[in-house]
Design a protein around this motif. Structure first.
Motif, PDB file in Angstrom:
ATOM      1  N   LYS A 122       0.798  -1.123  -0.016  1.00 54.79           N
ATOM      2  CA  LYS A 122       0.029   0.004   0.079  1.00 54.79           C
ATOM      3  C   LYS A 122       0.739   1.237  -0.022  1.00 54.79           C
ATOM      4  O   LYS A 122       0.400   2.375   0.182  1.00 54.79           O
ATOM      5  N   LYS A 146      -6.060  -0.958  15.600  1.00 54.69           N
ATOM      6  CA  LYS A 146      -7.095  -0.680  14.430  1.00 54.69           C
ATOM      7  C   LYS A 146      -6.270   0.033  13.360  1.00 54.69           C
ATOM      8  O   LYS A 146      -6.695  -0.206  12.070  1.00 54.69           O
ATOM      9  N   LYS A 150      -6.207  -1.552   9.451  1.00 53.65           N
ATOM     10  CA  LYS A 150      -6.232  -0.874   8.136  1.00 53.65           C
ATOM     11  C   LYS A 150      -5.287  -1.025   7.327  1.00 53.65           C
ATOM     12  O   LYS A 150      -5.301  -1.087   6.085  1.00 53.65           O
ATOM     13  N   ASN A 151      -4.083  -0.362   7.769  1.00 54.73           N
ATOM     14  CA  ASN A 151      -2.968   0.161   7.009  1.00 54.73           C
ATOM     15  C   ASN A 151      -2.252  -1.433   6.285  1.00 54.73           C
ATOM     16  O   ASN A 151      -1.498  -1.390   5.365  1.00 54.73           O
ATOM     17  N   TYR A 153      -3.892  -4.789   6.667  1.00 50.17           N
ATOM     18  CA  TYR A 153      -4.519  -5.997   6.288  1.00 50.17           C
ATOM     19  C   TYR A 153      -5.973  -5.500   5.412  1.00 50.17           C
ATOM     20  O   TYR A 153      -6.556  -6.276   5.162  1.00 50.17           O
ATOM     21  N   SER A 154      -6.144  -4.419   5.169  1.00 54.56           N
ATOM     22  CA  SER A 154      -7.671  -3.926   4.610  1.00 54.56           C
ATOM     23  C   SER A 154      -7.795  -4.299   3.141  1.00 54.56           C
ATOM     24  O   SER A 154      -8.751  -4.413   2.730  1.00 54.56           O
ATOM     25  N   GLU A 155      -6.580  -4.575   2.531  1.00 52.39           N
ATOM     26  CA  GLU A 155      -6.744  -5.595   1.123  1.00 52.39           C
ATOM     27  C   GLU A 155      -5.740  -6.740   1.396  1.00 52.39           C
ATOM     28  O   GLU A 155      -4.830  -6.848   2.179  1.00 52.39           O
TER      29      GLU A 155
END
Length: 248
Positions: A122, A146, A150-151, A153-155
């Protein structure tokens, strides 16, 4: 007639990150027990974490000090101390001493290895380093904070991965959870606890994975040139020997 040796195969450069309150030297002792057919494909670098051990190590009496830790964390693994410094430390090392083809981590080092390839995907870490080609995760876990969730594993993480999971590892549920954020992970299960396992029957599985990385990363660019150059040298040398024999 002179006998020609096969040209040396390129090795994959791997940065290895040890577990909590251990050291690079300890991880090296554990990894060096792996089968030579796997180790022969790897150029391994074992890095010590940036912070001295701030408490009792679980390996005291088994392995000699000094011991190091990558970061501190709370009981539910949602708050971290020293994490930003740790990521900067690893990034700077990779920029200075790389490039590295892959990352290998055990326990806390595995947590970092997985997080780093997610962050790099990312554009949030390792920006000055080429894309990491693969990661080997031995008893890893997700970061539960949190922001990091997000940074990192959000994709789904697309970096090819191998995951060693022990049947009696206390982190086994977290190992299984980490699998879900990787695309097509290769899973190697073993019957031990929270440790770096011997490869035993999984030697060929890991070796084939590494060979596939070598071919995908360097096959056409590297092996083709080496093989072609080697064959050309052999033809020239054979012609010389025929010429010498004829003149004799």
């Amino acid at each position: 007639m002179r006998h020609f040796e096969e040209p040396p195969r390129r090795k994959l450069r791997v940065l290895c990150l040890h577990g909590f309150r251990t050291s690079g030297a300890i991880l090296e002792m554990q990894i060096r027990k792996w089968d030579s057919s796997v180790l022969d494909l790897l150029d391994l670098t074992f890095l010590d974490a940036p912070f001295p051990c701030n408490g009792k190590s679980d390996v005291e009496g088994i392995f000699s000090p000094p011991y190091y830790e990558w970061f501190q964390f709370n009981m539910i693994f949602t708050e971290y101390t020293g994490m930003e410094e740790c990521i900067t430390y690893i990034s700077n090392y990779m920029d200075k001493h790389g490039p590295f083809d892959g990352l290998l981590g055990f326990s806390q080092g595995a947590v970092l290895s997985a997080a780093l390839v997610g962050l790099q995907q990312k554009g949030l870490a390792l920006m000055g380093h080429p894309p990491v080609h693969f990661v080997i995760i031995i008893s890893g876990s997700l970061l539960k904070n949190k922001e990091f969730m997000k940074n990192c594993y959000s994709e789904n993480i697309r970096c090819p991965s191998v995951h060693f999971i022990g049947a009696y590892d206390w982190l086994k549920p977290r190992n299984e959870e980490l699998l879900k954020v990787f695309d097509n992970p290769l899973v190697i299960r073993h019957g031990a606890k929270h440790t770096v396992p011997r490869l035993e029957e999984s030697v060929s599985t890991l070796r084939n994975f590494l060979l596939s990385i070598l071919e995908e990363s360097y096959g056409e660019q590297e092996f083709g040139k080496i093989e072609a150059a080697s064959k050309e040298d052999q033809i020239v040398e054979m012609a010389r020997e025929v010429e010498v024999a004829a003149s004799g």
